[in-house]
Design a protein around this motif. Structure first.
Motif: not given
Ligand code: ZN
Length: 134
Positions: A70-75
């Motif tokens: 849930s915290a991943v933003q760039s992939v």
């Protein structure tokens, strides 16, 4: 899933292990497109470094993102990514100065000689390409 496990000098076996899952909100799961044998794999294979316990192999890799925490933003799912052998958060002082391999939260990837891989700190460890695959 099947993966390579180094048991000792010149003793590599293909063994079943559980599929990786998201354990932390910063993780990604990727389906590996390619992985390789690094020179550092060869030291223990040749017996120059001791193998104290069965060790999953593989730390140089690329593949397609299947799932992200849930915290991943760039992939994102479906992106083709290239990964580093060392995890990095891309936020600490060392990362901000361009030394991601010296991240204060660094860990080392293993288990990349398998169909799927859990990548911790995905935002810093994986480099997304413009290619999207399904
Ligand atoms: Zn860092």
């Amino acid at each position: 899933m099947r993966m390579t496990i180094l048991h000792g000098t010149r003793d590599i076996r293909i063994e079943e292990r559980d599929d990786p899952t998201i354990l932390e909100s910063t993780d990604a799961i990727i389906r590996l497109a390619a992985t390789c044998i690094c020179g550092s794999d060869l030291w223990p294979y040749r017996g120059i470094e001791e193998v104290s316990s069965p060790t999953p192999m593989g730390h140089e890799y690329c593949g397609v993102v299947e799932d992200v925490g849930s915290a991943v933003q760039s992939v994102k799912s479906g992106q083709f990514v290239v990964g580093s052998f060392a995890t990095s958060d891309n936020t600490c002082a060392n990362c901000r100065y361009g030394y991601q391999s010296s991240c204060v939260h660094r860990d080392f990837i293993t288990r990349a000689q398998a169909p799927r891989l859990r990548v911790p700190l995905a935002d810093g460890t994986l480099v997304p390409t413009r290619t999207r695959l399904r």
